[in-house]
Design a protein around this motif. Structure first.
Motif, short mmCIF file in Angstrom:
data_model
loop_
_atom_site.label_atom_id
_atom_site.label_comp_id
_atom_site.label_asym_id
_atom_site.label_seq_id
_atom_site.Cartn_x
_atom_site.Cartn_y
_atom_site.Cartn_z
N MET A 55 0.86 -1.18 0.00
CA MET A 55 0.00 0.00 0.00
C MET A 55 0.89 1.23 0.00
SD MET A 55 -2.89 -1.26 2.72
CE MET A 55 -3.92 0.15 2.44
N LEU A 56 0.81 2.00 -1.06
CA LEU A 56 1.62 3.21 -1.22
C LEU A 56 3.11 2.89 -1.04
CD1 LEU A 56 -0.65 5.63 0.80
CD2 LEU A 56 -0.53 5.37 -1.69
N GLY A 57 3.54 1.77 -1.61
CA GLY A 57 4.94 1.38 -1.55
C GLY A 57 5.37 0.73 -0.25
N GLN A 58 4.47 0.59 0.70
CA GLN A 58 4.80 0.00 2.00
C GLN A 58 4.19 -1.40 2.09
OE1 GLN A 58 6.73 1.62 4.32
NE2 GLN A 58 6.96 3.15 2.72
N ARG A 59 4.90 -2.28 2.78
CA ARG A 59 4.37 -3.62 3.02
C ARG A 59 3.37 -3.57 4.17
NH1 ARG A 59 7.38 -7.56 4.76
NH2 ARG A 59 8.60 -6.20 6.07
N ALA A 60 2.30 -4.33 4.03
CA ALA A 60 1.27 -4.36 5.07
C ALA A 60 0.54 -5.70 5.01
CB ALA A 60 0.29 -3.20 4.89
N TYR A 61 -0.24 -5.97 6.03
CA TYR A 61 -1.14 -7.12 6.05
C TYR A 61 -2.55 -6.57 6.19
CZ TYR A 61 2.94 -10.08 7.00
OH TYR A 61 4.15 -10.72 6.93
N ARG A 62 -3.45 -7.11 5.39
CA ARG A 62 -4.82 -6.60 5.40
C ARG A 62 -5.79 -7.77 5.54
NH1 ARG A 62 -7.18 -2.15 1.33
NH2 ARG A 62 -9.14 -1.89 2.43
N GLY A 63 -6.80 -7.56 6.36
CA GLY A 63 -7.80 -8.59 6.58
C GLY A 63 -8.95 -8.49 5.61
N PRO A 64 -9.25 -9.56 4.88
CA PRO A 64 -10.39 -9.54 3.96
C PRO A 64 -11.73 -9.68 4.69
CG PRO A 64 -9.34 -11.68 3.91
CD PRO A 64 -8.51 -10.81 4.81
N CYS A 65 -11.68 -9.89 6.00
CA CYS A 65 -12.88 -10.17 6.78
C CYS A 65 -13.74 -8.94 7.05
CB CYS A 65 -12.49 -10.83 8.09
SG CYS A 65 -11.32 -9.84 9.07
N GLY A 66 -13.11 -7.76 7.07
CA GLY A 66 -13.86 -6.55 7.38
C GLY A 66 -13.81 -6.16 8.84
N CYS A 67 -13.21 -6.97 9.68
CA CYS A 67 -13.08 -6.64 11.11
C CYS A 67 -12.16 -5.45 11.31
CB CYS A 67 -12.54 -7.83 11.90
SG CYS A 67 -13.61 -9.27 11.96
N ARG A 68 -11.13 -5.36 10.50
CA ARG A 68 -10.11 -4.31 10.64
C ARG A 68 -10.38 -3.21 9.63
NH1 ARG A 68 -6.23 -5.65 13.51
NH2 ARG A 68 -4.98 -3.97 12.72
N LEU A 69 -10.35 -1.98 10.07
CA LEU A 69 -10.54 -0.86 9.17
C LEU A 69 -9.25 -0.43 8.49
CD1 LEU A 69 -13.01 1.27 11.29
CD2 LEU A 69 -13.52 -0.30 9.43
N THR A 70 -8.12 -0.73 9.12
CA THR A 70 -6.83 -0.35 8.55
C THR A 70 -5.93 -1.58 8.45
OG1 THR A 70 -5.91 0.18 10.72
CG2 THR A 70 -6.94 1.98 9.52
N ALA A 71 -4.96 -1.46 7.57
CA ALA A 71 -3.98 -2.54 7.41
C ALA A 71 -2.96 -2.47 8.54
CB ALA A 71 -3.29 -2.40 6.06
N VAL A 72 -2.29 -3.58 8.78
CA VAL A 72 -1.25 -3.67 9.81
C VAL A 72 0.09 -3.47 9.12
CG1 VAL A 72 -0.18 -5.20 11.49
CG2 VAL A 72 -2.64 -5.27 11.15
N ASP A 73 0.91 -2.58 9.64
CA ASP A 73 2.24 -2.35 9.08
C ASP A 73 3.08 -3.62 9.21
OD1 ASP A 73 5.25 -1.48 9.69
OD2 ASP A 73 4.33 -0.03 8.31
N ALA A 74 3.53 -4.15 8.09
CA ALA A 74 4.27 -5.41 8.09
C ALA A 74 5.60 -5.31 8.81
CB ALA A 74 4.48 -5.88 6.65
#
Length: 127
Positions: A55-74
């Motif tokens: 995301m914007l050149g940064q690594r992250a982890y994102r939940g497809p479940c919808g529980c999380r509103l933002t991605a987690v910084d990898a």
């Protein structure tokens, strides 16, 4: 003319794409190679596996479940997990190359659950 031949298939693709002699661009390599917690990082709320993304050149982890509103910084999350391993057993990761960490983590953990933020982690150890 045999439409199953590679030459015919290639010509049809070029004509269909509107690029008679232009080579098609190669897709970017999959992002999974750089993510040491891929397959291990899970949403604490529902247990769904968080997916690696850029995301914007940064690594992250994102939940497809919808529980999380933002991605987690990898980078931050992976560093916290690395420190959790290094504290009790520094020899396990001391000489490990970055590309080896994913395999080490998979042997040590069943899952890493993340809560509301990337620092809210709980590790489920295999040991």
């Amino acid at each position: 003319m045999d439409v199953r031949s590679d030459n015919v298939r290639d010509r049809v693709r070029r004509v269909a794409s509107g690029r008679s002699g232009e080579r098609q661009t190669q897709p970017e390599p999959p992002v999974s190679g750089a993510f040491t917690l891929e397959g291990l990082l899970r949403c604490r709320g529902c247990g769904t596996s968080l997916q690696p993304v850029r995301m914007l050149g940064q690594r992250a982890y994102r939940g497809p479940c919808g529980c999380r509103l933002t991605a987690v910084d990898a980078e931050d999350t992976e560093q916290l997990v690395l420190e959790a391993v290094a504290a009790p057993a520094p020899g396990l990761v001391a000489d490990a190359a970055p590309e080896e960490l994913g395999g080490i983590f998979r042997r040590l953990f069943v899952a890493v659950r993340v809560g509301g933020c990337g620092q809210d982690l709980s590790i489920v150890w295999r040991l």
